[in-house]
Every structure is written in structure tokens, then in C-alpha cells.
Design a protein around this motif. Sequence first.
Motif, PDB file in Angstrom:
ATOM      1  N   ALA A 129      -2.509   0.419   7.489  1.00 48.26           N
ATOM      2  CA  ALA A 129      -1.842  -0.988   7.082  1.00 48.26           C
ATOM      3  C   ALA A 129      -0.437  -1.124   7.955  1.00 48.26           C
ATOM      4  O   ALA A 129      -0.138  -2.086   8.572  1.00 48.26           O
ATOM      5  N   LYS A 130      -0.016   0.236   8.092  1.00 49.69           N
ATOM      6  CA  LYS A 130       1.396   0.080   8.911  1.00 49.69           C
ATOM      7  C   LYS A 130       1.195  -0.118  10.503  1.00 49.69           C
ATOM      8  O   LYS A 130       1.714  -0.929  11.078  1.00 49.69           O
TER       9      LYS A 130
ATOM     10  N   LEU B 120       0.894  -1.191  -0.062  1.00 47.74           N
ATOM     11  CA  LEU B 120      -0.284  -0.167  -0.137  1.00 47.74           C
ATOM     12  C   LEU B 120       1.013   1.324   0.090  1.00 47.74           C
ATOM     13  O   LEU B 120       0.533   2.230  -0.452  1.00 47.74           O
ATOM     14  N   ASP B 121       1.992   1.008   0.495  1.00 47.51           N
ATOM     15  CA  ASP B 121       3.010   2.286   0.748  1.00 47.51           C
ATOM     16  C   ASP B 121       3.395   2.583  -0.497  1.00 47.51           C
ATOM     17  O   ASP B 121       3.580   3.738  -1.099  1.00 47.51           O
ATOM     18  N   GLN B 122       3.486   1.526  -1.441  1.00 43.59           N
ATOM     19  CA  GLN B 122       4.263   1.862  -2.802  1.00 43.59           C
ATOM     20  C   GLN B 122       3.209   2.016  -4.030  1.00 43.59           C
ATOM     21  O   GLN B 122       3.572   2.588  -5.041  1.00 43.59           O
ATOM     22  N   ASP B 123       1.911   1.889  -3.595  1.00 41.53           N
ATOM     23  CA  ASP B 123       0.515   2.034  -4.407  1.00 41.53           C
ATOM     24  C   ASP B 123       0.271   3.416  -4.178  1.00 41.53           C
ATOM     25  O   ASP B 123       0.235   4.195  -3.191  1.00 41.53           O
ATOM     26  N   ILE B 124       0.505   4.102  -5.555  1.00 37.06           N
ATOM     27  CA  ILE B 124       0.145   5.680  -5.712  1.00 37.06           C
ATOM     28  C   ILE B 124      -1.357   6.046  -5.423  1.00 37.06           C
ATOM     29  O   ILE B 124      -1.773   6.995  -5.335  1.00 37.06           O
ATOM     30  N   ASN B 125      -2.107   5.005  -5.873  1.00 33.15           N
ATOM     31  CA  ASN B 125      -3.570   5.332  -5.528  1.00 33.15           C
ATOM     32  C   ASN B 125      -4.089   5.152  -4.157  1.00 33.15           C
ATOM     33  O   ASN B 125      -5.354   5.410  -3.764  1.00 33.15           O
TER      34      ASN B 125
ATOM     35  N   THR C   3      -4.540   5.577  -0.409  1.00 31.18           N
ATOM     36  CA  THR C   3      -4.706   7.159   0.309  1.00 31.18           C
ATOM     37  C   THR C   3      -3.599   6.965   1.587  1.00 31.18           C
ATOM     38  O   THR C   3      -3.261   5.752   1.979  1.00 31.18           O
ATOM     39  N   LYS C   4      -3.357   8.123   2.304  1.00 27.75           N
ATOM     40  CA  LYS C   4      -2.490   8.203   3.273  1.00 27.75           C
ATOM     41  C   LYS C   4      -3.024   7.517   4.539  1.00 27.75           C
ATOM     42  O   LYS C   4      -2.379   6.816   5.320  1.00 27.75           O
TER      43      LYS C   4
END
Length: 602
Positions: free
Chosen positions: A172-173, A158-163, A165-166
Amino acid sequence: MDWGTELWDQFEVLERHTQWGLDLLDRYVKFVKERTEVEQAYAKQLRSLVKKYLPKRPAKDDPESKFSQQQCFVQLLQEVNDFAGQRELVAENLSVRVCLELAKYSQEMKQERKMHFQEGRRAQQQLENGFKQLENSKRKFERDCREAEKAAQTAERLDQDINATKADVEKAKQQAHLRSHMAEESKNEYAAQLQRFNRDQAHFYFSQMPQIFDKLQDMDERRTARLGAGYGLLSEAELQVVPIIAKCLEGMKVAADSVDAKNDSQTLIELHKSGFARPGDVEFEDFSQPMNRAPSDSSLGTPSDGRPELRGAGRSRAKRWPFSKKNKPHPPSLPPLGGPLPSVLPNGPPSPRSGRDPLAILSEISKSVKPRLASLRSFRAGRGAVVTEDFSHLPPEQQRKRLQQQLEERSRELQKEVDQREALKKMKDVYEKTPQMGDPASLEPQITETLRNIERLKLEVQKYEAWLAEAESRVLSNRGDSLNRHSRPPDPPASAPPDSSSSNSGSQENKESSSEEPPSEEGQDTPIYTEFDEDFEEPTSPIGQCVAIYHFEGSSEGTISMAEGEDLSLMEEDKGDGWTRVRRKQGGEGYVPTSYLRVTLN
């Protein structure tokens, strides 16, 4: 070496082995119990066998008990009975010391074994529970690690996915961080559980179970030792009775050696000896005597003057046979049943020379024969005989023995009463000196009763002594009769003495006077002859030699005594009357029975 070290992983093996040991103990106890039953049955059968063959009557009432062979048999039975008692003792020892004690010990061993194996199973169960917990913590740690890794991968994606959201990335973290924390806790828990399990496992295998196995080993060794001791008790119970059994066997051998055939023969004589004299010879009945004979000097039935002798019932010869009736040796023997009666008086002169009434002779014979006939019948009568106090229903010898027994019993009772009287007198003196010990008057009834018993027993002793003396005289008389049973008076010699004329004339006068009056009872008992028809003729020399086979008293007139084995000179042969004239080397002549001699003619 012990089971806890060497057999640390053989729990089931030890369980089976200890169970087999206890089963073996129970099997041995059962074997000994059945062996005890066998011993008891054996002893019971032996006792029944002994009881079956033991005499039913008491020894004092059983005449067979006096024989050594019967005594030996009874002794053998008693030894067998004692042997049966020893078998019963063996059975009792085995039952008490083996069956009961080992059965009780087996129950204790079973309880102890059960306790030890329960403790081992609890330890195993605890170890298994610890292992399960270890496995659970391990699986949890593994699951938490996979989920933490998955959460970390999701957060990185998710961190690498640009789509994305923060907010999604942060979420997820956080989830990955949480999963990582949970995995770390699971790891710590798993490590702790593993450490705990290893500690419990080490304690189980190196301390707890070895102790339990050592206890089982000790229990099994004690059971084995006790079983071995039980094996020894089996032989010990036998060895304990071996000396007594050996004595029983030795007693049997001694009893067998005590059998005495000669003594039994003598015992039979003592038990059944009647004391009667043997029957005498049956006399010859000369039915030709009433016939008139031609005059002859050698005719015994014709007087010397040539006139035939009258043999009527009222006539008798004045001359009497030289061997008088006073030497009567024995009563006559009984004739065969249905046969003719003997023609002589008991050991008197021959009837052919008697001018007495045959009925009188028959009466006298019946008087002399009746006692013997009754005594002979007593043998056949057996139990039907009337028992009398003086035992006169028994034969003389048995009567003497029974009277002797009764006399000894009365004498013992008399001595006992005398001793009791003396004791009562001493007790009375003590009471008189020390009144606090008792009243002297209280002993008077006992003393009076004892005196009455003494007087009664004295009378009985005197009575039995008189009967015994009479019986002994009867026995001695019968013995004398038995020795002299063949010494009956002979016929007179055929030749007349030189001075026979005066004798014949006197006898003729006596004969005529006796023919005028009937014979009385006293005349019937007197012998017919009182002297020889003729004197001895002195021969120039003996005609032979002879040896006495039997002893002969020779107490009658005209006879001579001789001892058994004595050498004699034969002076005159037997003329057919059963008598032979002999001369002794010391001097003296006379007649002796021919049947008592062994004759050798020159």
C-alpha cells in the motif's frame, strides 16, 4: 483607432460587416449595369425616332429641304441623334469603368476577405486546441491527485490496522508513493500546458488576431474608397458629355432661330414659279353682229356711206385697227370647259369687225392656245409627263432653273477634266525629264480619254447654254405678256376725223378688192385696221384728271406710254371699248386702257 485593438472580440461582427460591404459593392455594380441598359435603350429609341422622321430622299432630290423650317427640323433631328450618341457614350463609360472594373475589384475583395478569415479561423482553432489540451492535463492532474490521496489514505489505514500483514502495508505504501509520483508529473505537465496556453492566447489576442483584423480593416477601407470612386464615376460620366450635350441644345436653339418665314415664302416662289403669263380677260362675244343694223354715224359695223357692211367669210375690211397686231402682248385665255371659244385672235382686234372665216379664227386660236394648254396640263399630269433632256416638259421658270443647274454641273465637270488634263501633262513632262519615275507613253490613254471628255462636255455646255438662252427669252416674253395682259386694242372712236372721206373711199376700194379673193394665211395674221377711222379732235380743255395705276408701254400706234403713278389729263371718256384718251403733262396724247386709270371728272 483600429479594429484589432477596439474590436478584438468582434470576429463575427467584422465578418458580417465585411460581407455587407461586398454585397453593397455588388448591388451598386448591378445598379450601374441596369442604368447602362436604360441608357442604351434610350439612345436606341432616340435613334429609331430620328430615323423615322428623317427625310427618306436625299437633300438634293427633295424640294422641301430648301425651306428653312424643314432644314431646322432636320437639324433638330441631327442634334437629337448626336444627343443619343452622347447617351451611348455615357452607357459605354459606365459599363467599362464602373461595371467591369468594380465587378473585377469585387471578386478580388472577396478572395482577400476569404483568405483573412481563413487565417483568423485557423488561429482560433489552434487556440481552441491548446485550451483543450490544457483542460485534459488539468483533469489528469486532478484525477492523479485524488488517486494519490486515496492511495495515501489506504496505506495509512493498513499501517494502523493490526491485522494487516507487513507485505500488505508495504504494498500500500508503494502504491501511495507511485500515485503521488504520478500526481506530481501530472502537476508538472499541467503547469507546462497552462504556460503554453497562456502564451498562445496572448499571441492570439494581442498579435495574431489584431493583425488579421487590421488587414480586414484595410481591405474594407480600400473597398469603401473604391466604391466612393465608383459613385463619382457615375456623375463624372454625365459631366463628361455635358459640354457636347450643351452644344447639341445650343444647335437646336440656333436651328430654331434660323427659321425664316419670308425666306420660305420666297423659296416656294422659286421652286414652283411656272413663268407663265396670267390669262387675259375673256372677250365678249357679240352674237348680234351678223344682224343688219340701221345706218348710223356711230355704228361701228356700218360704213360711212350708209351701206350695211357685208361680213361674209371671204370679205375683210381694208381699214385696220390703229393698234396693230405687231404689239401682241399675250396669248388668249382659255374659255371655260364646254363654253364658247373666244372670238378674237391672240391679242388681236375684236372679232365683230373681222370678216374672216370663223373656222380660220378657230384654227388660229387652237394654235396659240395649244402650247399653254399643254403646259397647264403638265401641272396635273405630274409624274406622267415625259421628261425631256431640255426640260421642256416643265414650266418656263422651272425649265430655266433646271437648265441653269445642269449647265453649272457640266461646267464643274468640264473644269475638273481640264484640271486633270493639265495635271497629266505636267506628270508627262516629269516622266520625260526623269524616265526612271515612269513611262510617258503610259499616260497617253488617260490624256486621250480626258480630251474626249472635254470635247463632250464642251458640246453639252454649248447645248445647255443655247437651251438656257431660249428659256430665258421665253421667261422674259411671258413676263412682258403678264404686264401687258390688259392692253388689248380698243374699239375705234365713234366720231370720224375731218379727212375721213379719203380714208373711207380708200378703205371701200380695199374692201371691194379684198372681197374678190379669199383671205390667205398671211391675211389672216394681219390686223383688220391700220389707222383711225377719224383723227383726234382737239378739245378746248381736259374734262378731268386721272392717275395711272399700272405701267403701260404704249408701243402700238395710237396709244401713249405712261408710268405707274403718273398724273394725266382726261381728254375723252371711255366709250365702252375699254380705252380712254389722255394727255401727258410733257405733251402727247393717246389711248390707254381704262382699267389702268383712276379717273376724276371735273
